[in-house]
Design a protein around this motif. Structure first.
Motif, short mmCIF file in Angstrom:
data_model
loop_
_atom_site.label_atom_id
_atom_site.label_comp_id
_atom_site.label_asym_id
_atom_site.label_seq_id
_atom_site.Cartn_x
_atom_site.Cartn_y
_atom_site.Cartn_z
N UNK A 61 0.84 -1.19 0.00
CA UNK A 61 0.00 0.00 0.00
C UNK A 61 0.88 1.25 0.00
N UNK A 62 1.89 1.26 0.85
CA UNK A 62 2.79 2.42 0.92
C UNK A 62 3.53 2.61 -0.40
N UNK A 63 3.96 1.53 -1.01
CA UNK A 63 4.70 1.63 -2.28
C UNK A 63 3.82 2.21 -3.37
N UNK A 64 2.58 1.74 -3.46
CA UNK A 64 1.66 2.25 -4.48
C UNK A 64 1.42 3.75 -4.30
N UNK A 65 1.37 4.20 -3.06
CA UNK A 65 1.17 5.63 -2.81
C UNK A 65 2.43 6.44 -3.09
N UNK A 66 3.60 5.84 -2.82
CA UNK A 66 4.85 6.57 -3.00
C UNK A 66 5.25 6.68 -4.47
N UNK A 67 4.82 5.70 -5.30
CA UNK A 67 5.21 5.69 -6.73
C UNK A 67 3.94 5.52 -7.57
N UNK A 68 3.03 6.48 -7.55
CA UNK A 68 1.74 6.32 -8.23
C UNK A 68 1.83 6.27 -9.74
N UNK A 69 2.94 6.76 -10.30
CA UNK A 69 3.08 6.71 -11.76
C UNK A 69 3.49 5.32 -12.25
N UNK A 70 3.92 4.43 -11.32
CA UNK A 70 4.34 3.09 -11.71
C UNK A 70 3.44 1.99 -11.18
N UNK A 71 2.77 2.23 -10.04
CA UNK A 71 1.97 1.18 -9.42
C UNK A 71 0.58 1.68 -9.05
N UNK A 72 -0.39 0.81 -9.29
CA UNK A 72 -1.76 1.10 -8.89
C UNK A 72 -2.33 -0.12 -8.17
N UNK A 73 -2.72 0.07 -6.93
CA UNK A 73 -3.38 -0.99 -6.17
C UNK A 73 -4.86 -0.97 -6.52
N UNK A 74 -5.35 -2.07 -7.11
CA UNK A 74 -6.74 -2.09 -7.53
C UNK A 74 -7.67 -2.31 -6.34
N UNK A 105 -13.44 -7.10 9.48
CA UNK A 105 -12.03 -6.75 9.46
C UNK A 105 -11.69 -5.95 8.21
N UNK A 106 -12.30 -6.33 7.08
CA UNK A 106 -12.06 -5.62 5.83
C UNK A 106 -12.55 -4.18 5.87
N UNK A 107 -13.70 -3.97 6.48
CA UNK A 107 -14.25 -2.60 6.58
C UNK A 107 -13.33 -1.71 7.42
N UNK A 108 -12.80 -2.27 8.50
CA UNK A 108 -11.88 -1.50 9.35
C UNK A 108 -10.59 -1.20 8.60
N UNK A 109 -10.08 -2.18 7.86
CA UNK A 109 -8.84 -2.01 7.09
C UNK A 109 -9.03 -0.94 6.02
N UNK A 110 -10.17 -0.96 5.33
CA UNK A 110 -10.45 0.02 4.28
C UNK A 110 -10.48 1.42 4.85
N UNK A 111 -11.06 1.56 6.04
CA UNK A 111 -11.13 2.88 6.67
C UNK A 111 -9.76 3.35 7.12
N UNK A 112 -8.97 2.44 7.66
CA UNK A 112 -7.64 2.78 8.18
C UNK A 112 -6.69 3.20 7.08
N UNK A 113 -6.71 2.47 5.95
CA UNK A 113 -5.70 2.69 4.91
C UNK A 113 -6.24 3.38 3.66
N UNK A 114 -7.53 3.63 3.62
CA UNK A 114 -8.10 4.34 2.47
C UNK A 114 -8.00 3.57 1.18
N UNK A 115 -8.24 2.26 1.25
CA UNK A 115 -8.19 1.41 0.06
C UNK A 115 -9.53 0.71 -0.11
N UNK A 116 -9.78 0.21 -1.30
CA UNK A 116 -11.00 -0.54 -1.56
C UNK A 116 -10.78 -2.00 -1.19
N UNK A 117 -11.68 -2.54 -0.38
CA UNK A 117 -11.56 -3.92 0.09
C UNK A 117 -12.72 -4.75 -0.42
N UNK A 118 -12.40 -5.95 -0.89
CA UNK A 118 -13.42 -6.92 -1.32
C UNK A 118 -13.25 -8.18 -0.48
#
Length: 360
Positions: A19-32, A41-54
């Protein structure tokens, strides 16, 4: 190569690196998306890190990632990998790929059966300092390397670097050693520095690995202090017929047999009056022996190495060129399991044998 789009399976400490790498190098990596099966647990993780969780693999693949990163608990990784193989999903798997010899052999058979597209995210040989040491060896400054003393990495990470430093493929070896225990004062952990002066009992593993070709490795690791301590540091000695590496000091002979001593010099931006903040390179004398692939990215050494794994995984899918293949990972994990066997039988010789992945 265009931007790499990857999905992530897992929610542990190592998964957060991606997650940190995707944010640090957005021109090279995208976390889908991130796959976490437990909805709460997924809902809490999504809120904590600002990512989409399935919550399912099918949902994760709806985002059409180039590959998925598997970063889950060691005990369940083999079964999860086989499921990914069956579905034909390319995977970059965190180490190790299994925890028993039987699971390693099963994984190899299943990978062959389904023609799996897999690489393992063994990152240490891609860290700036380790990559610099390897470059010095590959440039021939030491001549033929005969022995290494490694005191910095545990288990399969250690065996990976030992084989690379000694240029060992799947050679058998005899190993023997002993586990000791010594008290040490805590100085820091993953949460930061500690000043309470508390001590704990820390094990220290000492093993000798004698390979069939005559090369020898001396393994020495204090667990867990060596990864998280200001008073237990790394030590490395690599000796070749024409020189040696002694941690940051390199001694070697010129073609005219003149002895030379040089220091590895790390170049980081953002120190003192410099206004940037990032790692740039390591030099030996006038020569660059390592340059980061991610100019101006604010990443620590381990993050740089993991990000390099991600980059090389993209190249692997494009060209078929492996960077740390499954058979390599299986061999290193196998050696680490045999090291545990040797430690459980102090000073008794334990012999390795050729496994199925080495016969391919």
């Amino acid at each position: 190569m265009g931007k790499i789009r990857f999905g992530l399976i897992g929610s542990g400490w190592r998964a957060e690196f991606y997650i940190r790498i995707a944010r640090a190098i957005p021109d090279q990596y995208e976390l889908t998306e991130v796959l976490i099966r437990d909805k709460e647990k997924g809902e809490k993780f999504a809120e904590t890190f600002g990512v989409k969780v399935v919550n399912s693999l099918d949902d994760l693949m709806q985002s059409n990632p180039d590959y998925v990163v598997l970063s889950i608990k060691r005990g369940t990784v083999t079964d999860y990998l086989i499921d990914l193989f069956k579905k034909g999903i390319p995977v970059l798997c965190e180490t190790p790929p299994g925890e028993t010899i039987e699971s390693l052999e099963e994984l190899w058979e299943q990978a062959k059966k389904y023609d799996a597209k897999i690489q393992i995210a063994e990152q240490y040989f891609l860290q700036p300092l380790y990559a610099s040491w390897l470059k010095v060896i590959q440039d021939g400054k030491l001549g033929e390397v005969s022995n290494v003393n490694l005191s910095s990495l545990h288990g399969y990470h250690g065996t990976s670097m030992i084989r690379k430093f000694l240029n060992i493929d799947f050679d058998n070896c005899v190993m023997y050693g002993k586990r000791f225990s010594f008290d040490v004062t805590e100085t820091y952990g993953r949460e930061g520095m500690l000043f309470d002066g508390e001590t704990f009992s820390c094990r220290r593993d000492r093993l000798t690995l004698e390979f069939e070709n005559g090369k020898v490795a001396f393994f020495d690791f204090s667990d867990p202090a060596q990864y998280h301590s200001f008073i237990r540091t790394r030590q490395l000695t690599i000796q070749g017929v024409r020189g040696e590496i002694d941690d940051l000091t390199v001694r070697y002979l010129t073609p005219d047999n003149v002895p030379v001593t040089q220091e590895l010099n790390r170049i980081d931006l953002g120190r003192y009056s410099n206004q940037e903040w990032s790692h740039f390179a390591l030099m030996l004398g006038e020569e660059f022996v390592y340059k980061t692939p991610f100019k101006n990215a604010r990443l620590n050494d381990d993050e740089i190495a993991v990000a390099t794994c991600m980059l090389l995984m993209g190249e692997y899918l494009s060209t078929g060129k492996p960077f740390y293949s499954l058979d390599e990972a299986l061999q290193d994990t196998y050696l680490s399991l045999m090291m545990e066997e040797a430690l459980n039988h102090p000073n008794i010789e334990i012999r390795t044998s050729i496994r199925a992945w080495a016969e391919a």
